[in-house]
Design an enzyme around this catalytic site. Sequence first.
Site, PDB file in Angstrom:
ATOM      1  N   LEU A 237     -15.566  -7.032 -32.344  1.00 27.45           N
ATOM      2  CA  LEU A 237     -15.491  -8.441 -31.942  1.00 27.45           C
ATOM      3  C   LEU A 237     -16.854  -8.957 -31.510  1.00 27.45           C
ATOM      4  O   LEU A 237     -17.157 -10.133 -31.636  1.00 27.45           O
ATOM      5  CB  LEU A 237     -14.524  -8.609 -30.767  1.00 27.45           C
ATOM      6  CG  LEU A 237     -13.050  -8.414 -31.053  1.00 27.45           C
ATOM      7  CD1 LEU A 237     -12.266  -8.417 -29.751  1.00 27.45           C
ATOM      8  CD2 LEU A 237     -12.536  -9.518 -31.964  1.00 27.45           C
ATOM      9  N   GLY A 238     -17.651  -8.074 -30.963  1.00 26.78           N
ATOM     10  CA  GLY A 238     -18.957  -8.514 -30.508  1.00 26.78           C
ATOM     11  C   GLY A 238     -19.666  -7.388 -29.799  1.00 26.78           C
ATOM     12  O   GLY A 238     -19.072  -6.349 -29.491  1.00 26.78           O
TER      13      GLY A 238
ATOM     14  N   GLY B  14     -22.595  -6.868 -26.652  1.00 23.52           N
ATOM     15  CA  GLY B  14     -23.386  -7.547 -25.624  1.00 23.52           C
ATOM     16  C   GLY B  14     -24.250  -6.546 -24.896  1.00 23.52           C
ATOM     17  O   GLY B  14     -24.345  -5.378 -25.291  1.00 23.52           O
ATOM     18  N   GLY B  15     -24.852  -7.029 -23.843  1.00 18.96           N
ATOM     19  CA  GLY B  15     -25.733  -6.180 -23.072  1.00 18.96           C
ATOM     20  C   GLY B  15     -25.035  -4.931 -22.567  1.00 18.96           C
ATOM     21  O   GLY B  15     -25.664  -3.917 -22.334  1.00 18.96           O
TER      22      GLY B  15
ATOM     23  N   GLY C 173     -22.306  -3.338 -23.994  1.00 17.28           N
ATOM     24  CA  GLY C 173     -21.630  -2.466 -24.941  1.00 17.28           C
ATOM     25  C   GLY C 173     -20.913  -3.255 -26.015  1.00 17.28           C
ATOM     26  O   GLY C 173     -21.005  -4.481 -26.087  1.00 17.28           O
TER      27      GLY C 173
ATOM     28  N   VAL D 136     -17.479  -4.504 -28.164  1.00 16.16           N
ATOM     29  CA  VAL D 136     -16.078  -4.846 -27.912  1.00 16.16           C
ATOM     30  C   VAL D 136     -15.313  -4.808 -29.234  1.00 16.16           C
ATOM     31  O   VAL D 136     -15.758  -5.381 -30.230  1.00 16.16           O
ATOM     32  CB  VAL D 136     -15.951  -6.249 -27.287  1.00 16.16           C
ATOM     33  CG1 VAL D 136     -14.512  -6.515 -26.895  1.00 16.16           C
ATOM     34  CG2 VAL D 136     -16.862  -6.389 -26.090  1.00 16.16           C
TER      35      VAL D 136
ATOM     36  N   LYS E 189     -13.600  -2.516 -24.593  1.00 17.49           N
ATOM     37  CA  LYS E 189     -15.046  -2.585 -24.384  1.00 17.49           C
ATOM     38  C   LYS E 189     -15.563  -1.180 -24.134  1.00 17.49           C
ATOM     39  O   LYS E 189     -15.078  -0.491 -23.244  1.00 17.49           O
ATOM     40  CB  LYS E 189     -15.318  -3.495 -23.186  1.00 17.49           C
ATOM     41  CG  LYS E 189     -16.769  -3.717 -22.911  1.00 17.49           C
ATOM     42  CD  LYS E 189     -16.950  -4.824 -21.902  1.00 17.49           C
ATOM     43  CE  LYS E 189     -17.754  -5.928 -22.524  1.00 17.49           C
ATOM     44  NZ  LYS E 189     -17.950  -7.074 -21.684  1.00 17.49           N
TER      45      LYS E 189
ATOM     46  N   ASP F 170     -21.104 -13.141 -12.819  1.00 14.42           N
ATOM     47  CA  ASP F 170     -21.649 -13.469 -14.137  1.00 14.42           C
ATOM     48  C   ASP F 170     -20.844 -14.584 -14.790  1.00 14.42           C
ATOM     49  O   ASP F 170     -20.373 -14.446 -15.914  1.00 14.42           O
ATOM     50  CB  ASP F 170     -21.694 -12.212 -15.008  1.00 14.42           C
ATOM     51  CG  ASP F 170     -22.775 -12.290 -16.077  1.00 14.42           C
ATOM     52  OD1 ASP F 170     -23.580 -13.248 -16.033  1.00 14.42           O
ATOM     53  OD2 ASP F 170     -22.812 -11.413 -16.955  1.00 14.42           O
TER      54      ASP F 170
END
Length: 665
Positions: free
Chosen positions: A352-353, A355-356, A358, A360, A375, A472
Amino acid sequence: MFLLMLLFLCRLFPELGASSNEVDFAFDGFLGANLSMDGTATITPEGLLRLTNTTKLLKGHAFYPPKVRFKSPPDGGVLSFSSTFVFGIVSGNRDLSGHGIVLALTPTKDLGGATATQYMGILSTSNNGNSSNHIVGVEVDTIQNPELGDINANHVGIDINSLRSVASNPAGYFSDNDDGQFKNLSLLSGEPMQLWLDYDGEKMQLNVTLAPMGVAKPRIPLLSATIDLSAIIFAEMYVGFSSSSDPFQTSHYILGWSFRVNGQARALNLSKLPPLPKITIGKKSSKSWTPWLSSASAVIFLGAVAVIVLIMRRRIKFSELVEEWELQYGSQRFSFKDLYKATNGFGEEELLGAGGFGKVYRGVLPSSKLEIAVKRVSHDSRQGMKEFIAEIVSIGRLRHRNLVQLLGYCRRKGELLLVYDFMPNGSLDKRLFYQGGEAVLSWNQRFRIIKGVASGLLYLHEEWEQVVVHRDVKASNVLLDGDLNGRLGDFGLARLYDRGSSMKTTHLVGTTGYIAPELAKAGKANTVTDVFAFGVFLLEVACGRRPIEPSAPEEEVVLLDMVLASWTRGAIWDAGDPTLLGEYPAEEMELVLKLGLLCCDPLPAARPSMRRVMQMLERDVPLPEFSSNYLNSNMLALLHNEALHEQWASFPSASISVSLLSGGR
Ligand SMILES: *[C@@H]1O[C@H](CO)[C@@H](O)[C@H](O)[C@H]1NC(C)=O
Ligand SMILES: *[C@@H]1O[C@H](CO)[C@@H](O)[C@H](O)[C@H]1NC(C)=O
Ligand SMILES: *[C@@H]1O[C@H](CO)[C@@H](O)[C@H](O)[C@H]1NC(C)=O
Ligand SMILES: *[C@@H]1O[C@H](CO)[C@@H](O)[C@H](O)[C@H]1NC(C)=O
Ligand SMILES: *[C@@H]1O[C@H](CO)[C@@H](O)[C@H](O)[C@H]1NC(C)=O
Ligand SMILES: *[C@@H]1O[C@H](CO)[C@@H](O)[C@H](O)[C@H]1NC(C)=O
């Protein structure tokens, strides 16, 4: 003699007598019962009325088909009535479950507009508490929802037009045998329990009594409230059950039910009730290998070796870290094998994506068909892991419609996996900026999402048992569910603080552009620094651009500057997203932009609390008077000199955060 005959006739043909429309029914099991059902409600072959199955977020209703007369004459007082039913809540999970069951009197059988989840399929966010609902109910609830004022995650309540109960008590009963001593009951135990509901029309007294099935009705009711129902219920109402399921696999069953107006509901014949299915707790992967081994021993030596090699390889593949202290978290601990299967072996097509923190993955749990997002976060140190997992489990108990539900975790060597509820519409930032993908959100959708996120953050800050600082808040951490509700996600960074304890200085965590000046300076995250980030988020959503846009003309690089400049020019809404032009009421845009600025006040003490923010968004409280000059003056200089420029210096590494997973803990 004539009277006697009349009496006799009345007994033969009850419909002739005065009691013509006084309802009196009893179901010892529901085989062949004629109920009006919808949604997930069904009668099983054993004769159980099953209101919800294990598919998540669905609702089920079952009503006695005709209307029941509760007033006679129609404008008279409410008649006495009484009901009893035996129910069972069966969860695949020892201490988590979907919401609960309501026995309700409703003006209609059509509850299609009601929401599942905490509204138990009977009410919704838009009508909860509205006096035109005309609903009376008794709930057995296994989830604590602070927005509905729930007292705990195991209670019985009386509901009038609202799921915010007028009276409630932890589940249990006053035992007749032990001098009325209170005995706790766990609604989630998977054991059948009986509930009695008695209303005395004259005294206007409503009693609710609970006991394990087989225990005679206790003399002292669990709940007793004086309520005048005459303005709440109509002369004729439907009676029935409503229930809804949650992300957790739960089935709600009714085993038997009786109801009577003007008299005691008939006793259920408990020996005739169908049995509840037994709880099946998800088995641990390690156990399921034993049959393999024993059968292997029966085949020839070579075969056995082959099987063992195979097992060893699979064991390594699916190996995970489980320590003694984790056993208490049984249900929130997922097996790696299940997650591996769910995500197609963490296949690229399920990504799915990234990021910083890890990658997902999307997945579908094999047993429940529940859609999840997993995740994968790498972690090297085992230091602090125990506390961190305790936090994860704690976070998993947070429930709010504007938070992404954390379902559990799994731990392997050097790796932690967090399992969340899947959000089909992805993250909000992708819908704010044209990226050649999804359609950009309209103003109305954005405004609703803003209010939702505000209410989620308010819950974290003030409404849960502990203060949770998110740390965040930003558009890319807001996910959109199937109905485009905004849900705050990524609690990977959140730390829990016990209420009242001093908030400790920790490593700086957050994302460039959202970090409050005092946070950048002193590294102290708290609810007020969250409010700052929320302010930046407001501007981001209203203006449809990122807080820092390196490619923009110099005076527009920092979104805050741009909005302030528009305001100074006397037209703050100029800063609004140009693609929404003509779509928004100017005063709504102005409200969001000014509130955004207010939350970004460089002086922490001047920022509103999330409760205040919510009140201003709902227009219950006006925005305080403040001018662009106030922020523009030296205050802004302070903001710039001490924070943004520091942050700017670290751009474009985007995140100056220090993960609490890889370091610090
Ligand atoms: C639950 O009921 C719904 C609606 O009737 C159905 O679509 C779904 O497949 C059912 N799920 C299970 C696990 O039986
Ligand atoms: C079931 O109830 C409905 C609605 O009241 C009624 O129309 C129908 O005839 C009933 N069926 C049976 C078999 O009693
Ligand atoms: C209550 O419901 C009625 C009918 O649906 C609606 O007209 C009214 O606006 C609602 N009131 C509130 C306060 O939401
Ligand atoms: C019953 O539950 C309450 C809170 O839910 C708890 O404080 C109490 O210790 C429990 N009592 C027993 C006997 O388990
Ligand atoms: C409710 O319970 C009280 C005992 O606490 C009893 O005196 C009263 O009669 C009960 N009322 C009904 C309607 O059962
Ligand atoms: C309850 O049901 C059983 C089995 O059908 C029957 O033998 C018994 O007489 C019933 N008891 C009452 C009190 O009706």
